[in-house]
Design an enzyme around this catalytic site. Structure first.
Site, short mmCIF file in Angstrom:
data_model
loop_
_atom_site.label_atom_id
_atom_site.label_comp_id
_atom_site.label_asym_id
_atom_site.label_seq_id
_atom_site.Cartn_x
_atom_site.Cartn_y
_atom_site.Cartn_z
N HIS A 23 0.81 -1.21 0.00
CA HIS A 23 0.00 0.00 0.00
C HIS A 23 0.85 1.27 0.00
CE1 HIS A 23 -3.98 1.53 -0.09
NE2 HIS A 23 -4.54 0.51 0.55
N ASP A 73 -2.38 2.90 -4.31
CA ASP A 73 -3.62 2.77 -3.57
C ASP A 73 -4.51 1.71 -4.22
OD1 ASP A 73 -4.66 3.95 -5.85
OD2 ASP A 73 -4.78 5.95 -4.96
#
Length: 428
Positions: free
Chosen positions: A399, A403
């Site tokens: 992450h 995204d």
């Protein structure tokens, strides 16, 4: 001549030690420059070490199973002449010497499914070389005589050791009396003790298995991982594969080869997933080239061979590359270069009969895609319920690198390619 000591060389890729698998020479043997003298196993692969000196082996530093640090003495060589003080003291008996996995011996009747990513073929040793090696390994520690080698497979040796089977007492069913796995298993069967709760089996986390355990633990500690998945209709995917192979059966395209091609095209659209995180600089580094790794389960543990410059390869070429690397990995013949440098990984866990998996990212990469089993399931097609070939695609991603929008966009593109392979035409 002053004795020359050959130390364990730097094997590259940040490796600091190696496990000694077996000696290919004994004390008192005369060796030539570049002759292989030992087999060692690193976290990446098994390799044979060539000797930089010519002369007579005066001393072997270590026994099979020892871990030797880079720079530590490995072997001492003197000039040809008088025999060393202990001419055969370090000569391993045949039943305690594991073979180079690629020595050319393969147990009959042991096959793997063509779909499983664990196939590896023999090394390219000439028959004369194999025969000479087996003859060297047959030297007896007691007096230097010769006999047929009892066992050369490290897997057979380990199995016998774990069950306390005397290899020297077995009559091998292989060529020249070679003891195979089935011979050891037959010896184990009549005397195998009943399993009890107290009879726990311990598996050392050493060698490739231990290094991979450390690698995966580091990935879990350092990477903030997230996973997305999607079910897809793979009916057309299978049909295209079959049609392509019907036209050129000599160069078959595999499902993993097609999936790899889809991923490469997806990475061109979403380069954030072909990257690594530089924690020191607090930067995400986008890699300009795609070096595609694929997970392969072997008897010695999990390895991830790498197809370098996968973005330059067609689906047919990728299929051939995957087969070739798979064929080398089973035998432990992969080089460190073939096991490092990956920028993105694909994983076919469907061969184990499972639908999905939250895979661990291959650190320092930032993403891994996986495909589950392809099974018949009810599926809505143009408003009508039908039976279709359905599979599940998953993507685990870092992450920090992107995204959910980027990850979802990549996985949706790959899924569209699986459901409608004609989508590829616009990108070829």
């Amino acid at each position: 001549m002053t004795p020359r000591v050959f130390t364990l060389p730097d094997l590259g890729e940040g490796l600091t030690d190696a496990d000694l698998v077996r000696w290919l020479v004994a004390e008192g043997d005369e060796v030539a420059v570049d002759q292989s003298i030992a087999e060692v196993e690193t976290a990446k692969a098994s390799v044979e070490l060539p000797c930089p000196y010519a002369g007579v082996v005066a001393e072997l530093h270590g026994t099979p199973g020892d871990t030797i640090n880079v720079g530590a003495p490995l072997i001492t060589i003197t000039e040809p002449g008088p025999a060393p003080a202990h001419p055969t003291s370090a000569s391993p008996e045949p039943e305690t010497v594991p073979a180079q996995p690629g020595s050319g011996f393969q147990e009959p009747g042991v096959e793997s499914s063509s779909n499983v990513l664990v196939g590896f073929g023999p090394r390219d040793h000439a028959p004369a070389s194999r025969a000479a090696r087996r003859k060297r390994l047959a030297v007896l520690a007691s007096g230097g005589g010769e006999r047929n080698v009892a066992v050369v497979s490290p897997l057979v040796r380990r199995l016998a050791r774990e069950h306390e089977v005397d290899l020297g007492a077995l009559g091998g069913s292989g060529p020249d009396g070679l003891v195979l796995r089935r011979d050891v298993e037959a010896a184990i069967a009549p005397t195998a003790p009943e399993r009890t709760e107290d009879a726990a089996r311990r598996i050392p986390l050493t060698g490739i298995r231990g290094r991979m355990a450390e690698h995966m633990a580091r990935s879990r500690r350092e990477i903030p991982e997230a996973t997305v998945w999607v079910d897809v209709d793979a009916t057309e995917f299978l049909a295209v594969r079959d049609a392509v192979n019907a036209r050129d059966p000599e160069r078959p395209v595999t499902l993993l080869g097609l999936l790899a091609r889809f991923c490469v095209l997806g990475l061109a659209r979403h380069p954030e997933l072909n990257a690594r995180v530089d924690t020191a600089a607090h930067e995400v580094v986008l890699e300009p080239r795609v070096h595609l790794g694929f997970a392969a389960q072997t008897d010695r543990g999990l390895v991830v061979p790498v197809v370098h410059d996968a973005h330059t390869r067609t689906a047919r070429e990728l299929s051939a590359d995957l087969r070739a690397l798979t064929a080398r990995a089973r035998d432990g013949a992969l080089t460190p270069a073939e096991l490092t440098g990956g920028t993105f990984t694909v994983n076919n866990y469907g061969v184990f009969g499972v639908d999905g998996s939250a895979a661990i990212i291959n650190h320092p990469e930032v993403a891994i895609v996986g495909i589950g089993r392809i099974a018949d399931r009810p599926w809505a097609v143009d408003g009508t319920l039908a039976v279709r070939k359905v599979t599940e695609l998953t993507l685990a991603f870092d992450h920090r690198a992107c995204d959910g929008g980027t990850a979802g966009g990549f996985l949706r593109y790959v899924a569209d390619c699986v459901e409608h392979p004609s989508t590829l035409l616009a990108d070829l």
